[in-house]
Design a protein around this motif. Structure first.
Motif, PDB file in Angstrom:
ATOM      1  N   LEU A   1       0.833  -1.198   0.000  1.00  0.00           N
ATOM      2  CA  LEU A   1       0.000   0.000   0.000  1.00  0.00           C
ATOM      3  C   LEU A   1       0.868   1.249   0.000  1.00  0.00           C
ATOM      4  CD1 LEU A   1      -2.836   1.265   0.232  1.00  0.00           C
ATOM      5  CD2 LEU A   1      -2.595   1.120   2.730  1.00  0.00           C
ATOM      6  N   GLN A   2       0.537   2.184  -0.862  1.00  0.00           N
ATOM      7  CA  GLN A   2       1.282   3.429  -0.976  1.00  0.00           C
ATOM      8  C   GLN A   2       0.470   4.622  -0.481  1.00  0.00           C
ATOM      9  OE1 GLN A   2       4.662   3.355  -2.333  1.00  0.00           O
ATOM     10  NE2 GLN A   2       4.134   1.215  -1.848  1.00  0.00           N
ATOM     11  N   TYR A   3      -0.777   4.756  -0.950  1.00  0.00           N
ATOM     12  CA  TYR A   3      -1.603   5.907  -0.593  1.00  0.00           C
ATOM     13  C   TYR A   3      -3.037   5.430  -0.356  1.00  0.00           C
ATOM     14  CZ  TYR A   3       2.196   8.454  -2.956  1.00  0.00           C
ATOM     15  OH  TYR A   3       3.411   8.940  -3.350  1.00  0.00           O
ATOM     16  N   THR A   4      -3.767   6.254   0.357  1.00  0.00           N
ATOM     17  CA  THR A   4      -5.196   6.042   0.565  1.00  0.00           C
ATOM     18  C   THR A   4      -5.901   7.356   0.254  1.00  0.00           C
ATOM     19  OG1 THR A   4      -4.800   4.396   2.289  1.00  0.00           O
ATOM     20  CG2 THR A   4      -6.981   5.405   2.212  1.00  0.00           C
ATOM     21  N   SER A   5      -6.970   7.273  -0.517  1.00  0.00           N
ATOM     22  CA  SER A   5      -7.667   8.493  -0.927  1.00  0.00           C
ATOM     23  C   SER A   5      -8.399   9.124   0.244  1.00  0.00           C
ATOM     24  CB  SER A   5      -8.656   8.184  -2.050  1.00  0.00           C
ATOM     25  OG  SER A   5      -9.741   7.430  -1.535  1.00  0.00           O
ATOM     26  N   GLU A   6      -8.639  10.401   0.121  1.00  0.00           N
ATOM     27  CA  GLU A   6      -9.424  11.112   1.115  1.00  0.00           C
ATOM     28  C   GLU A   6     -10.899  10.759   0.948  1.00  0.00           C
ATOM     29  OE1 GLU A   6      -9.100  15.287   0.387  1.00  0.00           O
ATOM     30  OE2 GLU A   6      -9.260  15.051  -1.773  1.00  0.00           O
ATOM     31  N   TYR A   7     -11.672  11.061   1.937  1.00  0.00           N
ATOM     32  CA  TYR A   7     -13.108  10.783   1.875  1.00  0.00           C
ATOM     33  C   TYR A   7     -13.762  11.713   0.863  1.00  0.00           C
ATOM     34  CZ  TYR A   7     -18.036  11.076   3.108  1.00  0.00           C
ATOM     35  OH  TYR A   7     -19.401  11.114   3.046  1.00  0.00           O
ATOM     36  N   VAL A   8     -14.488  11.125  -0.089  1.00  0.00           N
ATOM     37  CA  VAL A   8     -15.192  11.888  -1.119  1.00  0.00           C
ATOM     38  C   VAL A   8     -16.653  11.485  -1.066  1.00  0.00           C
ATOM     39  CG1 VAL A   8     -15.407  12.396  -3.573  1.00  0.00           C
ATOM     40  CG2 VAL A   8     -13.152  11.973  -2.578  1.00  0.00           C
ATOM     41  N   PRO A   9     -17.546  12.367  -0.632  1.00  0.00           N
ATOM     42  CA  PRO A   9     -18.971  11.998  -0.576  1.00  0.00           C
ATOM     43  C   PRO A   9     -19.534  11.764  -1.969  1.00  0.00           C
ATOM     44  CG  PRO A   9     -18.663  14.352  -0.165  1.00  0.00           C
ATOM     45  CD  PRO A   9     -17.301  13.742  -0.169  1.00  0.00           C
ATOM     46  N   GLY A  10     -20.344  10.740  -2.097  1.00  0.00           N
ATOM     47  CA  GLY A  10     -20.991  10.439  -3.367  1.00  0.00           C
ATOM     48  C   GLY A  10     -20.097   9.758  -4.368  1.00  0.00           C
ATOM     49  N   LEU A  11     -18.929   9.289  -3.937  1.00  0.00           N
ATOM     50  CA  LEU A  11     -18.017   8.599  -4.865  1.00  0.00           C
ATOM     51  C   LEU A  11     -18.639   7.299  -5.323  1.00  0.00           C
ATOM     52  CD1 LEU A  11     -15.215   8.542  -6.192  1.00  0.00           C
ATOM     53  CD2 LEU A  11     -14.382   7.323  -4.168  1.00  0.00           C
ATOM     54  N   GLU A  12     -18.621   7.063  -6.634  1.00  0.00           N
ATOM     55  CA  GLU A  12     -19.260   5.884  -7.202  1.00  0.00           C
ATOM     56  C   GLU A  12     -18.223   4.809  -7.511  1.00  0.00           C
ATOM     57  OE1 GLU A  12     -23.273   7.648  -9.178  1.00  0.00           O
ATOM     58  OE2 GLU A  12     -21.506   7.589 -10.482  1.00  0.00           O
ATOM     59  N   MET A  13     -18.693   3.717  -8.081  1.00  0.00           N
ATOM     60  CA  MET A  13     -17.887   2.505  -8.190  1.00  0.00           C
ATOM     61  C   MET A  13     -16.944   2.505  -9.385  1.00  0.00           C
ATOM     62  SD  MET A  13     -21.101   0.198  -9.347  1.00  0.00           S
ATOM     63  CE  MET A  13     -22.268   0.773 -10.577  1.00  0.00           C
ATOM     64  N   SER A  14     -17.181   3.322 -10.408  1.00  0.00           N
ATOM     65  CA  SER A  14     -16.348   3.288 -11.614  1.00  0.00           C
ATOM     66  C   SER A  14     -14.930   3.757 -11.284  1.00  0.00           C
ATOM     67  CB  SER A  14     -16.962   4.157 -12.709  1.00  0.00           C
ATOM     68  OG  SER A  14     -17.139   5.480 -12.246  1.00  0.00           O
ATOM     69  N   LEU A  15     -13.970   3.169 -11.995  1.00  0.00           N
ATOM     70  CA  LEU A  15     -12.572   3.471 -11.705  1.00  0.00           C
ATOM     71  C   LEU A  15     -11.739   3.218 -12.957  1.00  0.00           C
ATOM     72  CD1 LEU A  15     -10.542   4.191  -9.369  1.00  0.00           C
ATOM     73  CD2 LEU A  15     -10.159   1.729  -9.145  1.00  0.00           C
ATOM     74  N   ALA A  16     -10.858   4.177 -13.307  1.00  0.00           N
ATOM     75  CA  ALA A  16      -9.972   4.012 -14.478  1.00  0.00           C
ATOM     76  C   ALA A  16      -8.745   4.879 -14.292  1.00  0.00           C
ATOM     77  CB  ALA A  16     -10.697   4.385 -15.765  1.00  0.00           C
ATOM     78  N   TRP A  17      -7.591   4.240 -14.337  1.00  0.00           N
ATOM     79  CA  TRP A  17      -6.321   4.965 -14.219  1.00  0.00           C
ATOM     80  C   TRP A  17      -5.832   5.298 -15.632  1.00  0.00           C
ATOM     81  CZ3 TRP A  17      -2.664   3.889  -9.611  1.00  0.00           C
ATOM     82  CH2 TRP A  17      -1.685   4.908  -9.537  1.00  0.00           C
ATOM     83  N   ARG A  18      -5.606   6.564 -15.851  1.00  0.00           N
ATOM     84  CA  ARG A  18      -5.156   7.013 -17.170  1.00  0.00           C
ATOM     85  C   ARG A  18      -3.816   6.348 -17.507  1.00  0.00           C
ATOM     86  NH1 ARG A  18      -5.357  13.399 -18.807  1.00  0.00           N
ATOM     87  NH2 ARG A  18      -5.533  13.131 -21.077  1.00  0.00           N
ATOM     88  N   PRO A  19      -3.674   5.738 -18.695  1.00  0.00           N
ATOM     89  CA  PRO A  19      -2.416   5.041 -19.025  1.00  0.00           C
ATOM     90  C   PRO A  19      -1.179   5.925 -18.927  1.00  0.00           C
ATOM     91  CG  PRO A  19      -4.118   4.416 -20.575  1.00  0.00           C
ATOM     92  CD  PRO A  19      -4.695   5.511 -19.727  1.00  0.00           C
ATOM     93  N   SER A  20      -1.334   7.230 -19.216  1.00  0.00           N
ATOM     94  CA  SER A  20      -0.185   8.120 -19.095  1.00  0.00           C
ATOM     95  C   SER A  20       0.216   8.335 -17.643  1.00  0.00           C
ATOM     96  CB  SER A  20      -0.483   9.466 -19.755  1.00  0.00           C
ATOM     97  OG  SER A  20      -1.599  10.085 -19.138  1.00  0.00           O
ATOM     98  N   GLY A  21      -0.670   7.997 -16.712  1.00  0.00           N
ATOM     99  CA  GLY A  21      -0.291   7.931 -15.313  1.00  0.00           C
ATOM    100  C   GLY A  21      -0.604   9.120 -14.455  1.00  0.00           C
TER     101      GLY A  21
END
Length: 1272
Positions: free
Chosen positions: A226-246
């Motif tokens: 584990l490197q990082y943990t995101s902050e709390y974001v209200p209403g965050l949904e399930m979709s997730l995609a990391w941009r290939p350029s990073g």
């Protein structure tokens, strides 16, 4: 400024019973592997056939679960990996179908994701732990997702206070004391984990529902730490995609007032967002994904109250997000799966129940026709169409000149191919809208809107959603295409007068259409298929015919142009290859590495991968095909693309989205040529000023046309300042041949004027002076005088400035001083002898009045001629000064001093009368000058003119001109003794200068001394003349006393000389043979040492071969000396090289010195032939036949021996040796070859004079006497 359009759409039907719930793409073959009802099927992308790949029911011994969580095809190991919800991991060999269970997770698997390089796998278990495995399924790490630690990269707290004391915005401090509300997960969250890898495979992120019912994103490294943990974001949904350029992680968020896509950095912190065009809770977003180039974000949306789904494609430019495509899927099935292709960046794979679709997208700029005057460019942004007219202004995105809002998202926009200001918008709901420009308000208005109406057989097309490659062919006809399997249908759409849009014709095309465009010279359309085949569609006949040969590869961008008189097609591939073809020519590669193209009526614009904007003239095919070999062009920013070109301007868009306008010199010169050919000088001059074109081109483009329209030119350039600017830039350089030669490469028959500057200045001044308002053009007139760069013209400029009426003298002089130095103008004014003007000019300068006013006052008091002389002398105008001082006899001494100082004798003689005493003084001074210059004959003439006869006689005597001396002597009253003394001195001078014949004439004519005459002739070997004088003077005794002894003495001298020459010749020849033989033996004996000799050709060859070691020592010393001599002049170097030719035995280059000596001996003997012939005649006259025969025989034998030896001396090896030539005709290769050849042969033939390298010519005059042949 680009839009994203569908370039190819393939739809394949899957049997209803085989509807896929999961699928993956085999990159190697392009086939689709899909899972449906306990079976894995393979769908062939080429044939559309579906076959069973694997049945899970047959694997009861391996697994009892039939729910597949993830599938992947490993192209390296050629295996298919299946991850089941039960936790079983199966691998299937692609060809043998052998199945193996490589691992199992007891708690089951809820999510799985492979790394981009397929070397790592991430599993999310049923207990919500994260397992990181290698590609061979070896566990690397396992962590609990709900671990409360932040990660290895925990942020550092610097102690800036507690949260209660910090700023809380508009809510105030009460927000710090407010109790936290219970967190409710986002509505519609399926609680399924999501995993996404960064493009380089070094990091991955996991989105999972936290225990406190909110989504949380955690970032892990490749080892699963584990490197990082995101902050709390209200209403965050399930979709997730990391941009290939990073740089960004994309997800979605639902807020009370909006639905948006949000971005995170790799450290879990928020970094921007954009809003979706929906009201909150309207859609459900299960999936977002980036394409492999990171420039398109796909967002899958499903309406909550409807079965409709749609896929939105978003792009970012200039910090603004554009909705470029909105693909609708209105099937009742909700199992819609979408996946980007991992290799082809703009390819989408879609499985919707029993239907597989593949969308190939392409970038393109939608702009109006180049024949339309507005140069409109349309940018799609969801329901908005952003229009900008680049002819009027350049507006950077996301701003625009005009916005059109439509009722639905826009899919495609097309412009009319004609000059009509119309455009057609195709919306995602199937409606078409036609807009036209209203000329009064200069904005687009809606003409008609509606659905397509079918008046022919419908091929199963529900609406225009599946149509692509739209083209506005004519004013009433639109074209579009629909993919049907691996073939296409071309649809002919008619625009009726009542505003309805009707489909009346369709045509089946045997292949998949890749590009569609209009031919520029007809109403036909050009079609290219996926196999490169080119077809021409004739709308009136609704048929196609072949257009030339097939392209080597399919071209996604197709343009048409006219090259010469031939209509051609230009095709740009995805790999950046640009091809050209026509109906009667095979396709040819124009250039490679092209990123964008644009066609103008006369030019092709290209941006290359080397970041260069090239402009190619469409004159002929040769000019077009030379584009890839020619260097040049304008450097542009990396990643620049052409948006549109208007007249001379090319609008480029940078990678970050901003616009830049450049004006290629080629386009500017083409427009300038049109202006100049039409004699529109006003527009041409304005263009030249704006684009900084050299104004000499106004004349150099067509000099004869310019001169014939000179009055029109002055009239067009009504501003006198423009005329002055043009004249000030004139130069003798022909810019057509130098600066702008590339744009005039086709050659020209224009006449070239040598004295261009003076000619143009005179012509423009004449044209101005003919005008009624010529007084307003004072400054151009002054400029025309100054540009001639002549002092006389500068004087005229001063006169014009003084005579000006409309412009004050002060302003005129001030203008002149901008172009000419004020001190020079002061001298020019002084040279006009106008003291008022001089005073005015001096007052404008930095001169001190205390200096120039006394000088001017003094000049005013002088006599006019002497005054002008003083001024001219001050200005160093000595010829003019001489002309004025010559009119002042009282100042003749000063005049004579001026003549002597500046050697103006010839000019002075022309100013005085020959009968004047002043002329004689000038002539005498001139003669004295000529005596000092040793020009005695000329001095004698001047002395005669100055009536100084004794000096003239002395001058003629020193010049040995006894004829002129006799004339002068006759005018002097000399006594006979004085004359005799003079002539004896003259004879002595003539004899000392070896002029024996002239001396004999003086002795005979003026001294009447026959004996002395014969003696002088005998001394000069003038035998015949001596005999003649002896008999003529009746003094035959002189023959015995002078002539005969002289002949015999000279004969003995010649015999001695020939004997010595013969002896020396024999000695040198023998020595040459010995030296050459020693060279041959030395090479044979040394063997390997021959290489050393070749490397050091200047090694001395000694007679004794045992002294080679010593020569090596001397070689290094010689090289040192040679390096010292390298700085000498070429004359000294040649002199030093001649010194190297020494006849001393054992010296280096002895063989060359011997050749030179032998050549000298032969030349000496050859030069004696005529002298021996004359001597033999004299010997015969005095009865010395035997002596004559012996002398002739001796010379003949010596010459014969020398002639027989020439082949031995100048052998073939010597004649064939190359000579090092460094003359103007020598090339680098010839110099190197001659040097290498000289080194290898061990000689330095260049040390010999050129005439010595070849034997002398032995043939010549007939010197031998036939009567002496028998006596010999």
């Amino acid at each position: 400024m680009r839009n994203l359009s569908v370039s190819r759409h393939i739809a394949l039907n899957i049997p209803e019973s085989n509807a896929f719930s999961q699928f993956t793409v085999d990159v190697a073959t392009g086939d689709i592997l899909g899972y449906s009802e306990k079976t894995v099927y393979k769908l062939s992308a080429k044939s559309g056939e579906v076959e069973c790949f694997l049945s899970l029911e047959e694997l009861g011994h391996l697994t009892t679960c039939y729910d597949i969580i993830g599938m992947n095809v490993n192209s390296v190991s050629e295996e298919v990996c299946l991850v089941l919800a039960s936790g079983d991991i199966l691998t299937v060999e692609s060809y043998s179908k052998e199945v193996e269970c490589v691992g199992s997770v007891d708690s089951g698997v809820s999510a799985v994701q492979w790394s981009p390089d397929e070397e790592m796998i991430v599993l999310v278990t049923g207990k919500e732990s994260i397992i990181t495995m290698t590609g061979s399924f070896d566990p690397v790490n396992e962590v609990d997702f709900h671990d409360d630690s932040f990660g290895e990269k925990q942020f550092i707290t610097v102690g800036w206070g507690k949260k209660e004391t910090q700023f809380h915005g508009s809510e105030g401090k009460a927000a710090a004391r407010a109790e936290e509300k219970p967190v409710v997960p986002s509505e519609g969250d399926d609680t399924v984990p999501r995993v996404s890898w960064r493009g380089d495979g070094s990091l991955y992120c996991v989105s999972l529902l936290h225990r406190n019912n909110f989504r949380q994103i955690k970032i892990f490294n490749r080892e699963g730490v584990l490197q990082y943990t995101s902050e709390y974001v209200p209403g965050l949904e399930m979709s997730l995609a990391w941009r290939p350029s990073g740089n960004l992680i994309a997800s979605t968020q639902t807020l009370p007032n909006k639905h948006q896509v949000i971005f995170f950095e790799k450290n879990g912190l928020r970094h921007g967002e954009f809003s979706l065009p929906f009201v909150p809770q309207e859609v459900h977003i299960p999936w977002v994904s980036w394409n492999c180039d990171s420039d398109v974000l796909a967002v899958l949306c499903k309406k909550k109250n409807s079965s409709q789904s749609f896929l939105q494609l978003w792009t970012s430019n200039n910090y603004h997000w554009y909705l470029k495509q909105n693909l609708l899927f209105d099937d009742n099935e909700l199992n819609l799966k979408v996946q980007w292709d991992i290799e082809i960046s703009l390819r989408l794979h879609v499985c919707q129940g029993s239907r597989y679709m593949r969308y190939d997208l392409s970038w393109g700029t939608d702009y109006s026709s180049i024949y339309c005057s507005d140069a409109d460019v349309a940018v799609i942004d969801g329901e908005k169409l952003l229009l900008t007219s680049f002819r009027n202004s350049v507006i950077p995105p996301p701003m625009c000149g005009e916005t059109l809002t439509l009722p639905a998202a826009i899919s495609t926009v097309i412009f009319s191919s004609s000059t009509l200001h119309k455009l057609c918008v195709i919306m995602c709901n199937g409606d078409l809208a036609i807009f036209g420009r209203e000329e009064v308000k200069n904005e687009h208005v809606l003409i008609s809107m509606g659905q397509l109406l079918w008046e022919c057989e419908n091929s199963g097309i529900k609406h225009c959603l599946n149509m692509h490659h739209w083209l506005w062919l004519t004013d009433e006809v639109l074209l579009s295409t629909v993919s049907v399997g691996c073939t296409s249908v071309l649809i002919n759409i008619s625009l009726l007068a009542d505003g309805s849009i009707v489909i009346r014709k369709t045509l089946n095309i045997p292949g998949s259409i890749v590009s569609l465009t209009k031919l520029c010279t007809s109403s036909a359309a050009l079609i290219q298929l996926s196999d490169g085949q080119m077809l021409k569609y004739l709308p009136s006949e609704n048929k196609t015919e072949q257009f030339g040969r097939a392209m080597p590869e399919p071209c996604t961008v197709m343009l048409t142009c006219t090259v010469g008189d031939t209509e051609c097609a230009l095709g740009l591939t995805n790999r950046g290859n640009l091809y050209v073809t026509s109906e009667d020519r095979d396709p040819a590669l124009v250039s490679s590495g092209i990123t964008s193209v644009f066609v103008l009526p006369k030019f092709l614009l290209m941006v290359t991968s080397q970041h260069t904007l090239c402009c190619v003239k469409l004159e002929n095919f040769d000019c077009l095909l030379r584009a890839q070999h020619e260097k040049g062009g304008r450097r542009v920013e990396r990643g620049s693309r052409i948006v549109v070109a208007v007249d001379t301007r090319v609008v480029l868009q940078m990678p970050r989205g901003n616009l830049e306008t450049v004006t290629p010199r080629t386009l500017v010169l083409d427009v300038a040529a049109r202006y100049l050919n039409a004699a529109n000088y006003s527009s041409a001059f304005e263009l030249f000023r704006k684009q900084r074109i050299n104004l000499n081109l106004l004349f150099d483009h067509d000099p004869e046309r310019f001169l014939s329209n000179i009055d029109n030119f002055v009239e067009d350039l009504h501003n006198p300042s423009w005329l002055s600017l043009f004249l000030s830039e004139l130069s003798s350089e022909d810019v057509v041949q130098t600066m702008y030669a590339a744009s005039y490469s086709g050659g020209s028959t224009r006449k070239v004027f040598d004295d261009k500057v003076n000619l143009v200045c005179d012509k423009i001044r004449e044209a101005i002076q003919k005008r009624d308002d010529a007084s307003l053009y004072l400054f151009p007139v002054l400029t025309s005088y100054v540009r001639k760069n002549n002092k006389d013209d500068l004087a005229c400029a001063l006169k014009e400035a003084k005579a000006s009426k409309h412009i004050s003298v002060d302003e005129a002089l001030k203008y002149l001083f901008y172009m000419v130095d004020v001190n020079e103008m002061y001298n020019i004014a002084l040279g006009l002898y106008d003291f008022d003007l001089v005073t005015l000019v001096a007052s404008k300068s930095t001169k001190d009045p205390k200096e120039y006013l006394p000088f001017l006052n003094e000049l005013r008091r002088l006599e006019p001629n002497y005054q002008k002389y003083t001024i001219d002398k001050y200005l160093k105008r000595y010829k003019s000064a001489l002309s004025h001082i010559s009119k002042c006899p009282e100042h003749f001494d000063e005049c004579l001093e001026l003549i002597k100082t500046h050697k103006m004798y010839s000019e002075a003689l022309q100013l005085f009368n020959k009968s004047n005493d002043l002329y004689c003084k000038v002539a005498e001074a001139y003669a004295d000058y000529l005596i000092a210059e040793h020009k005695f004959h000329d001095a004698g003439i001047m002395y005669e003119r100055s009536k100084k006869m004794e000096k003239a006689l002395d001058a003629y005597q020193r010049s040995l001109d006894w004829q002129e001396a006799s004339i002068v002597l006759s005018q002097l009253n000399y006594s006979e003794n004085q004359e005799a003394d003079f002539w004896r001195n003259m004879v002595a001078d003539l004899v000392s200068n070896r002029r024996y014949t002239d001396a004999a004439c003086v002795l005979k004519d003026f001294l009447n001394d026959a004996e002395e005459t014969v003696a002088v002739l005998t001394q000069g070997h003038c035998w015949c003349e001596a005999v003649r004088i002896s008999y003529q003077s009746k003094r035959p005794d002189l023959l015995e006393t002078h002539v005969k002894p002289g002949i015999l003495e000279h004969k003995d001298h010649i015999v001695h000389q020939l004997n010595n020459a013969s002896k020396s010749f024999t000695t040198y020849k023998a020595r040459l043979a010995a030296v050459r033989e020693e060279k041959v033996k030395l090479k044979e004996n040394l063997g390997d040492a021959d290489e050393e000799i070749n490397v050091h050709p200047e090694n001395e060859l000694f007679s004794d071969t045992s002294s080679i070691a010593a020569s090596t020592l001397r070689t290094s010393r010689t090289d040192s000396k040679a390096s010292t001599r390298s700085s000498r002049s070429s004359k000294n170097r040649r002199k030093q090289e001649r010194k190297l030719l020494s006849l001393k035995e054992g010296s280096k280059h002895e063989d060359l010195a011997l050749v030179q000596a032998l050549h000298q001996q032969i030349t000496i003997c050859l030069n004696l032939k005529d002298e021996v012939g004359m001597l033999c005649k004299m010997l015969l006259r005095f009865g010395r036949d035997a002596d004559a025969a012996a002398l002739q025989h001796l010379l003949d034998s010596v010459l014969s021996e020398m002639q027989r030896s020439t082949d031995e001396i100048w052998s073939a090896d010597l004649l064939l040796q190359p000579v090092r030539s460094f003359g103007p005709d020598a090339t680098t290769n010839s110099i190197i070859e001659s040097f290498n050849a000289g080194v290898s042969s061990g000689t330095n033939l260049h040390l010999l004079e050129p005439h010595v390298r070849y034997p002398p010519t032995m043939t010549g005059s007939q010197w031998k006497l036939q009567i002496l042949e028998n006596n010999a």
